[in-house]
Scaffold this motif. Structure first.
Motif, PDB file in Angstrom:
ATOM      1  N   PHE A 180       0.885  -1.164   0.000  1.00 32.94           N
ATOM      2  CA  PHE A 180       0.000   0.000   0.000  1.00 32.94           C
ATOM      3  C   PHE A 180       0.920   1.209   0.000  1.00 32.94           C
ATOM      4  CE2 PHE A 180      -2.638   3.181   2.298  1.00 32.94           C
ATOM      5  CZ  PHE A 180      -3.757   3.160   1.472  1.00 32.94           C
ATOM      6  N   THR A 181       0.873   2.000  -1.048  1.00 28.83           N
ATOM      7  CA  THR A 181       1.956   2.957  -1.288  1.00 28.83           C
ATOM      8  C   THR A 181       1.782   4.334  -0.653  1.00 28.83           C
ATOM      9  OG1 THR A 181       0.944   3.486  -3.428  1.00 28.83           O
ATOM     10  CG2 THR A 181       2.706   1.854  -3.422  1.00 28.83           C
ATOM     11  N   ASP A 182       0.626   4.620  -0.058  1.00 28.30           N
ATOM     12  CA  ASP A 182       0.455   5.911   0.613  1.00 28.30           C
ATOM     13  C   ASP A 182       0.968   5.775   2.046  1.00 28.30           C
ATOM     14  OD1 ASP A 182      -0.285   8.275   1.804  1.00 28.30           O
ATOM     15  OD2 ASP A 182      -2.277   8.353   0.889  1.00 28.30           O
ATOM     16  N   VAL A 183       2.206   6.166   2.257  1.00 28.09           N
ATOM     17  CA  VAL A 183       2.831   5.940   3.554  1.00 28.09           C
ATOM     18  C   VAL A 183       2.231   6.800   4.654  1.00 28.09           C
ATOM     19  CG1 VAL A 183       4.996   5.207   2.515  1.00 28.09           C
ATOM     20  CG2 VAL A 183       4.670   7.623   3.078  1.00 28.09           C
ATOM     21  N   ASN A 184       1.459   7.815   4.305  1.00 23.06           N
ATOM     22  CA  ASN A 184       0.867   8.697   5.310  1.00 23.06           C
ATOM     23  C   ASN A 184      -0.567   8.331   5.676  1.00 23.06           C
ATOM     24  OD1 ASN A 184       3.160  10.459   5.506  1.00 23.06           O
ATOM     25  ND2 ASN A 184       2.602  11.272   3.495  1.00 23.06           N
ATOM     26  N   ASP A 185      -1.127   7.320   5.030  1.00 24.18           N
ATOM     27  CA  ASP A 185      -2.517   6.935   5.283  1.00 24.18           C
ATOM     28  C   ASP A 185      -2.539   5.770   6.269  1.00 24.18           C
ATOM     29  OD1 ASP A 185      -5.167   6.249   5.279  1.00 24.18           O
ATOM     30  OD2 ASP A 185      -5.401   6.239   3.103  1.00 24.18           O
ATOM     31  N   ASP A 186      -2.587   6.072   7.548  1.00 24.71           N
ATOM     32  CA  ASP A 186      -2.537   5.039   8.580  1.00 24.71           C
ATOM     33  C   ASP A 186      -3.803   4.199   8.634  1.00 24.71           C
ATOM     34  OD1 ASP A 186      -0.007   5.879   9.331  1.00 24.71           O
ATOM     35  OD2 ASP A 186      -0.771   7.290  10.811  1.00 24.71           O
ATOM     36  N   GLU A 187      -4.932   4.765   8.264  1.00 19.92           N
ATOM     37  CA  GLU A 187      -6.189   4.010   8.246  1.00 19.92           C
ATOM     38  C   GLU A 187      -6.278   3.154   6.997  1.00 19.92           C
ATOM     39  OE1 GLU A 187     -11.014   4.882   8.181  1.00 19.92           O
ATOM     40  OE2 GLU A 187      -9.633   6.413   8.949  1.00 19.92           O
ATOM     41  N   GLY A 188      -5.806   3.691   5.878  1.00 17.24           N
ATOM     42  CA  GLY A 188      -5.883   2.972   4.613  1.00 17.24           C
ATOM     43  C   GLY A 188      -5.107   1.676   4.614  1.00 17.24           C
ATOM     44  N   ILE A 189      -3.961   1.620   5.291  1.00 20.02           N
ATOM     45  CA  ILE A 189      -3.165   0.394   5.301  1.00 20.02           C
ATOM     46  C   ILE A 189      -3.904  -0.724   6.024  1.00 20.02           C
ATOM     47  CG2 ILE A 189      -1.840   1.234   7.294  1.00 20.02           C
ATOM     48  CD1 ILE A 189      -0.760  -1.343   4.622  1.00 20.02           C
ATOM     49  N   TYR A 190      -4.638  -0.386   7.091  1.00 23.62           N
ATOM     50  CA  TYR A 190      -5.424  -1.405   7.786  1.00 23.62           C
ATOM     51  C   TYR A 190      -6.513  -1.962   6.871  1.00 23.62           C
ATOM     52  CZ  TYR A 190      -3.461  -0.762  12.466  1.00 23.62           C
ATOM     53  OH  TYR A 190      -2.625  -0.746  13.558  1.00 23.62           O
ATOM     54  N   THR A 191      -7.212  -1.089   6.177  1.00 23.88           N
ATOM     55  CA  THR A 191      -8.286  -1.517   5.277  1.00 23.88           C
ATOM     56  C   THR A 191      -7.746  -2.387   4.151  1.00 23.88           C
ATOM     57  OG1 THR A 191      -9.522   0.507   5.760  1.00 23.88           O
ATOM     58  CG2 THR A 191     -10.136  -0.706   3.773  1.00 23.88           C
ATOM     59  N   ASP A 192      -6.652  -1.945   3.553  1.00 28.24           N
ATOM     60  CA  ASP A 192      -6.068  -2.671   2.428  1.00 28.24           C
ATOM     61  C   ASP A 192      -5.530  -4.030   2.858  1.00 28.24           C
ATOM     62  OD1 ASP A 192      -5.429  -2.364  -0.452  1.00 28.24           O
ATOM     63  OD2 ASP A 192      -3.365  -2.611   0.229  1.00 28.24           O
ATOM     64  N   ALA A 193      -4.861  -4.071   4.003  1.00 29.31           N
ATOM     65  CA  ALA A 193      -4.312  -5.332   4.494  1.00 29.31           C
ATOM     66  C   ALA A 193      -5.431  -6.306   4.871  1.00 29.31           C
ATOM     67  CB  ALA A 193      -3.405  -5.077   5.692  1.00 29.31           C
TER      68      ALA A 193
END
Length: 288
Positions: free
Chosen positions: A188-201
């Protein structure tokens, strides 16, 4: 799995403290042609002189470049766990690299398949040939999805929602499981999106991926949390195995737990959960 550019010594020397299960020392995209030789030396020395506490993967250059054999000549003597082969598009790519790795292993006096392969699937052709690639030889232990180059090949925009790679994700999981190898999701390439990484993972886990890669140490904790079993899941897994054993003792052909029948897939998932929990040092009831 955390990508670390092979030409950045300050990141390489911190590999042990970044919290990942595996580091991917990158000799390909992160390294310009002028720095290939220096990166090989840095990565080779990192493996040779550092007591690395995690799995080591090296992403070499693709077979359509003049670099890949030199990469293998330098890397294989250090026995990384896996070689990641970028732009793997067909079984012939795997056979070509496998054959050369065998030559190098013979030269070094190592057993064949001492170092295994993780093909990186990042082209439309690679996605369509995913099962052939996954089953191309005993050296192949996992597939890895590379969405950035794939979406370029598909001529579409890479988005956070990742709808454009849904087919590729499902296709790789299906191919890998059919070939009985592991499969890892794209970063997940947006290193500043802390919520997005949880959703994507979480979505990747729901599809059946073994794990996920990251390009930033900032995402490692989120990925570990998502892909690790919860204490509730661990406790339930132990309950399942106890119920099965009790059923065997009583001579029952069918066993129920909490009002639900326990079938073979439930048992298999429980066994997988317990195996992962043991590897992580988790015990029933939260003790360790």
């Amino acid at each position: 799995m955390l990508f670390l550019p092979g030409n950045t010594p300050n990141m390489l020397i911190n590999a042990n403290v970044l919290g990942c299960d595996a580091v991917i020392f990158d000799l390909e995209d992160a390294v310009s042609p002028a720095e290939k030789d220096a990166a090989r030396v840095l990565v080779r020395n990192a493996m040779k002189y550092m007591a690395l506490s995690c799995e080591v993967i090296v992403r070499i250059n693709s077979v359509d470049t003049p670099y890949w054999k030199q990469d293998l000549d330098e890397m294989l003597p250090q026995k990384p766990n896996l070689i990641m082969l970028p732009k793997s598009s067909c079984a012939d790519d795997i056979h070509l690299v496998d054959a050369y790795m065998s030559e190098v292993e013979d030269r070094l006096g190592y057993a064949r398949n001492t170092v295994c392969l993780m093909p990186l699937i990042e082209t439309a052709m690679g996605v369509e040939n995913a099962f052939a690639i996954a089953s191309a030889g005993k050296r192949v232990k996992a597939l890895f999805l590379g969405a950035e180059d794939l979406t370029k090949d598909l001529r579409c925009v890479r988005t956070k929602d990742s709808h454009e790679i849904e087919y590729a994700r499902s296709r790789l999981v299906m191919a890998a499981r059919a070939a009985e190898v592991d499969v890892y999701d794209t970063p997940f390439t947006d290193v500043n999106d802390d919520e997005g990484i949880y959703t994507d993972a979480a979505y990747a886990k729901s599809l059946g991926f073994t794990g996920k890669a990251s390009i930033s140490p900032r995402h490692v904790d989120a990925i570990n949390e998502v892909f690790s079993p919860t204490q509730k899941e661990v406790d339930y897994a132990y309950e399942v195995m106890e119920a099965i054993e009790e059923g065997k003792r009583q001579g029952k052909g069918a066993v129920a737990l909490h009002g639900k029948m326990i079938d073979a897939p439930v048992v298999a998932r429980a066994q997988q959960t317990i195996a992962m929990a043991e590897e992580l040092g988790m015990k029933r009831g939260g003790t360790d």
